[in-house]
Design an enzyme around this catalytic site. Structure first.
Site, PDB file in Angstrom:
ATOM      1  N   ASN A 156       0.869  -1.175   0.000  1.00  0.00           N
ATOM      2  CA  ASN A 156       0.000   0.000   0.000  1.00  0.00           C
ATOM      3  C   ASN A 156       0.906   1.225   0.000  1.00  0.00           C
ATOM      4  OD1 ASN A 156      -1.836   2.006   0.359  1.00  0.00           O
ATOM      5  ND2 ASN A 156      -2.524   1.359   2.397  1.00  0.00           N
ATOM      6  N   TRP A 157       1.027   1.826  -1.166  1.00  0.00           N
ATOM      7  CA  TRP A 157       1.917   2.991  -1.290  1.00  0.00           C
ATOM      8  C   TRP A 157       1.322   4.236  -0.636  1.00  0.00           C
ATOM      9  CZ3 TRP A 157       3.815   2.792  -7.139  1.00  0.00           C
ATOM     10  CH2 TRP A 157       4.578   1.627  -7.327  1.00  0.00           C
ATOM     11  N   LYS A 158       0.034   4.203  -0.313  1.00  0.00           N
ATOM     12  CA  LYS A 158      -0.648   5.379   0.253  1.00  0.00           C
ATOM     13  C   LYS A 158      -0.415   6.592  -0.664  1.00  0.00           C
ATOM     14  CE  LYS A 158      -0.282   3.198   4.713  1.00  0.00           C
ATOM     15  NZ  LYS A 158      -0.186   3.311   6.158  1.00  0.00           N
ATOM     16  N   HIS A 184      -9.648   0.773   5.078  1.00  0.00           N
ATOM     17  CA  HIS A 184      -8.358   1.094   5.697  1.00  0.00           C
ATOM     18  C   HIS A 184      -8.587   2.086   6.846  1.00  0.00           C
ATOM     19  CE1 HIS A 184      -4.286   2.448   6.341  1.00  0.00           C
ATOM     20  NE2 HIS A 184      -3.898   1.354   5.705  1.00  0.00           N
ATOM     21  N   GLU A 241      -7.011   4.581   7.778  1.00  0.00           N
ATOM     22  CA  GLU A 241      -6.842   5.998   7.426  1.00  0.00           C
ATOM     23  C   GLU A 241      -8.107   6.536   6.756  1.00  0.00           C
ATOM     24  OE1 GLU A 241      -3.109   5.444   5.368  1.00  0.00           O
ATOM     25  OE2 GLU A 241      -2.235   4.891   7.301  1.00  0.00           O
ATOM     26  N   GLU A 273      -5.048  -4.884  10.547  1.00  0.00           N
ATOM     27  CA  GLU A 273      -4.044  -3.842  10.744  1.00  0.00           C
ATOM     28  C   GLU A 273      -4.335  -3.108  12.049  1.00  0.00           C
ATOM     29  OE1 GLU A 273      -2.186  -2.589   6.724  1.00  0.00           O
ATOM     30  OE2 GLU A 273      -4.013  -1.428   6.972  1.00  0.00           O
ATOM     31  N   GLY A 279       2.672   2.544  10.697  1.00  0.00           N
ATOM     32  CA  GLY A 279       3.584   3.668  10.523  1.00  0.00           C
ATOM     33  C   GLY A 279       4.291   4.089  11.804  1.00  0.00           C
ATOM     34  N   SER A 301       3.722  -1.928  10.210  1.00  0.00           N
ATOM     35  CA  SER A 301       5.183  -1.942  10.384  1.00  0.00           C
ATOM     36  C   SER A 301       5.823  -3.283  10.013  1.00  0.00           C
ATOM     37  CB  SER A 301       5.564  -1.529  11.813  1.00  0.00           C
ATOM     38  OG  SER A 301       5.132  -0.211  12.070  1.00  0.00           O
ATOM     39  N   GLY A 358       3.042  -0.945   4.189  1.00  0.00           N
ATOM     40  CA  GLY A 358       3.090   0.465   3.815  1.00  0.00           C
ATOM     41  C   GLY A 358       4.518   0.895   3.528  1.00  0.00           C
ATOM     42  N   GLY A 359       5.161   1.498   4.529  1.00  0.00           N
ATOM     43  CA  GLY A 359       6.489   2.108   4.363  1.00  0.00           C
ATOM     44  C   GLY A 359       7.507   1.226   3.666  1.00  0.00           C
TER      45      GLY A 359
HETATM   46  P1  13P Z   1       3.141   0.554   7.555  1.00  0.00           P
HETATM   47  O1  13P Z   1       3.681  -0.723   6.987  1.00  0.00           O
HETATM   48  O2  13P Z   1       3.845   1.779   7.045  1.00  0.00           O
HETATM   49  O3  13P Z   1       3.034   0.495   9.055  1.00  0.00           O
HETATM   50  O4  13P Z   1       1.625   0.709   7.009  1.00  0.00           O
HETATM   51  C1  13P Z   1       0.748  -0.347   7.146  1.00  0.00           C
HETATM   52  C2  13P Z   1      -0.491  -0.058   6.405  1.00  0.00           C
HETATM   53  O5  13P Z   1      -1.282   0.774   6.782  1.00  0.00           O
HETATM   54  C3  13P Z   1      -0.717  -0.774   5.139  1.00  0.00           C
HETATM   55  O6  13P Z   1      -2.011  -0.564   4.671  1.00  0.00           O
END
Ligand code: 13P
Length: 251
Positions: free
Chosen positions: A10-12, A94, A96, A166, A172, A212, A233-234
């Site tokens: 997930n590149w966000k 998600h 967010e 999640e 994050g 993470s 994500g990251g």
């Molecule tokens: P991180 O891997 O950056 O913690 O993000 C997880 C996430 O929200 C994937 O959708």
């Protein structure tokens, strides 16, 4: 029953379309032994759809969708638009989207149904905030989400559902759920699937862990009995670290 093994990115809201195309090309040229799903910003979909076009093991995902087929919904994106870009999956629920954009259970159900009806697969995200975890209410919290948002899903859609657990406190933050905490919740989600939809659905629905995930912890997390992969994500923003994660399943 052998389970699918899935590394989802997930590149966000990261990378420009050019940077994203370069990253996607690196992934398309890499070697890995799991399914890869990559959720990119809407501005990248058309271009990266071309990059992934002939890839067997990499599929394109959108990070959002609107539930009406077309019309006066400024800023929104329809299922037909996604399909035309080569999208196979869409993220729904998600944390967010829930927390920052106020998406509630009713809206998530509408989005999921519209996506499934159009032929898209859904990566449905759930997970508790820190206060629920601190109060040891995490299973109660997630079970509430599943009951409100998944329990009414028509049976015919279930084989196109992926669940991502999640925990919000692990997203994050660099703070990962321990492998035991992940396994405990994944087992609880699988139990919900079994009671609601039966044993076959429970066994075959992939349940991914997100929060993470890094090359350093992916092996331990993916080794858990009910963890079928990760939503990253990251660490998905560099091809080498994401490919390493995709190669972290035990053989
Ligand atoms: P991180 O891997 O950056 O913690 O993000 C997880 C996430 O929200 C994937 O959708």
């Amino acid at each position: 029953m052998t389970r699918r093994r899935i590394a989802a990115a997930n590149w966000k809201m990261n990378t420009t379309p050019g940077e994203g195309a370069a990253l996607a090309t690196q992934l398309a040229e890499a070697t890995f032994d799991s399914e890869m799903i990559v959720a990119v910003p809407a501005t990248h979909l058309d271009r990266i759809g071309q990059v992934f076009k002939n890839q067997q093991n990499i599929k394109l995902a959108a990070q959002n969708v609107w539930y009406e087929p077309k019309g006066a919904y400024t800023g929104e994106i329809s299922t037909a638009m996604l399909l035309d870009c080569g999208v196979s999956y869409v993220l729904v629920g998600h944390s967010e989207r829930r927390q920052i954009f106020g998406e509630d259970s009713d809206l998530l159900v509408k989005k999921m149904n519209a996506a499934f009806e159009a032929g898209l697969d859904v990566i449905y995200c759930c997970g508790e905030p820190l206060d629920a975890r601190d109060a040891n209410q995490q299973q109660y919290y997630v079970n509430g989400q599943l009951t409100r948002e998944l329990a009414t899903l028509p049976f015919e859609y279930l084989d196109r559902l992926i669940i991502a657990y999640e925990p919000i406190w692990a997203i994050g933050t660099g703070r990962t759920a321990s492998p035991e905490q992940a396994q405990e919740m994944h087992a609880s989600i699988r139990l919900f699937l079994e009671t609601t939809f039966g044993a076959v659905t429970a066994q075959k629905t992939p349940i991914l862990y997100g929060g993470s995930v890094k090359p350093a912890n992916a092996k331990m997390i993916f080794a858990q009995a009910d963890v079928d992969g990760g939503l990253v994500g990251g660490a998905s923003l560099q091809s080498d670290s994401f490919v390493e994660i995709a190669n972290s399943f035990s053989s």
